[in-house]
Design a protein around this motif. Sequence first.
Motif, PDB file in Angstrom:
ATOM      1  N   UNK A 112       0.675  -1.103   0.040  1.00 50.96           N
ATOM      2  CA  UNK A 112       0.062  -0.129   0.196  1.00 50.96           C
ATOM      3  C   UNK A 112       0.831   1.059   0.072  1.00 50.96           C
ATOM      4  N   UNK A 113       2.025   1.345   0.249  1.00 45.96           N
ATOM      5  CA  UNK A 113       2.993   2.303   0.135  1.00 45.96           C
ATOM      6  C   UNK A 113       3.482   2.931  -1.010  1.00 45.96           C
ATOM      7  N   UNK A 114       3.110   2.247  -2.088  1.00 43.56           N
ATOM      8  CA  UNK A 114       3.346   2.801  -3.366  1.00 43.56           C
ATOM      9  C   UNK A 114       4.933   2.488  -3.774  1.00 43.56           C
ATOM     10  N   UNK A 115       5.798   3.265  -3.056  1.00 45.24           N
ATOM     11  CA  UNK A 115       7.152   2.732  -3.123  1.00 45.24           C
ATOM     12  C   UNK A 115       7.735   2.013  -1.945  1.00 45.24           C
ATOM     13  N   UNK A 116       6.770   0.795  -1.609  1.00 42.72           N
ATOM     14  CA  UNK A 116       7.342   0.096  -0.538  1.00 42.72           C
ATOM     15  C   UNK A 116       8.046  -1.200  -0.733  1.00 42.72           C
ATOM     16  N   UNK A 117       8.696  -1.514   0.207  1.00 37.48           N
ATOM     17  CA  UNK A 117       9.563  -2.758   0.353  1.00 37.48           C
ATOM     18  C   UNK A 117       9.410  -3.667   1.607  1.00 37.48           C
ATOM     19  N   UNK A 118       8.964  -4.948   1.200  1.00 35.93           N
ATOM     20  CA  UNK A 118       8.817  -5.939   2.353  1.00 35.93           C
ATOM     21  C   UNK A 118      10.137  -6.701   2.319  1.00 35.93           C
TER      22      UNK A 118
END
Length: 179
Positions: free
Chosen positions: A25-31
């Motif tokens: 959901x962050x757009x530019x996110x990384x898990x």
Amino acid sequence: MASITIVSGCPGTGKTTLAERLASEAGQGMHLVADAFYEALAGLSQPGRPALSEHKAVTVATAQAAGVFAAGGRDVYVDGVVIPWFLPAFVRALREVDAPVHYLVLRAGLEETLARSAGSDDPKPEDVLHRLHDAFADLGAMERHVIDTSDQTPDETLGLIKEQQPTGRLLLEVSSFPA
């Protein structure tokens, strides 16, 4: 500005589900999954029970990887069992990174934790779950970073975190950790 959020807690509290959702959901996110670093270690001192030096090495490697991606503009969601006494090593590894660091500890009751772990793809031994559950039971000054997931759905937990994160409640005071 990109940020780093450590999603921690005992296995079975919802870390992976939550970190995946937050990142997507962050757009530019990384898990970023800390377990990947443990899985990459050959010849652990005790299979399934790394030594303290191995825990520290994984903590530092995870933090450095998070820092690299945050410096590149990604909001990083670290999915791992980061017990408070490993936070100084994590924070020291980020000294050169200008990104806020949030610390989130998911906690569930012991019976709920045992049941969730038993139903997972990677169930943990009960003695390990008991030790980790005890390690997260009373966090003292870090208690403000705890969210109890015992009676919450993943959607409810996600909503609560989205409410709490902007308030600064989950923000780590990085300057309070020794260099």
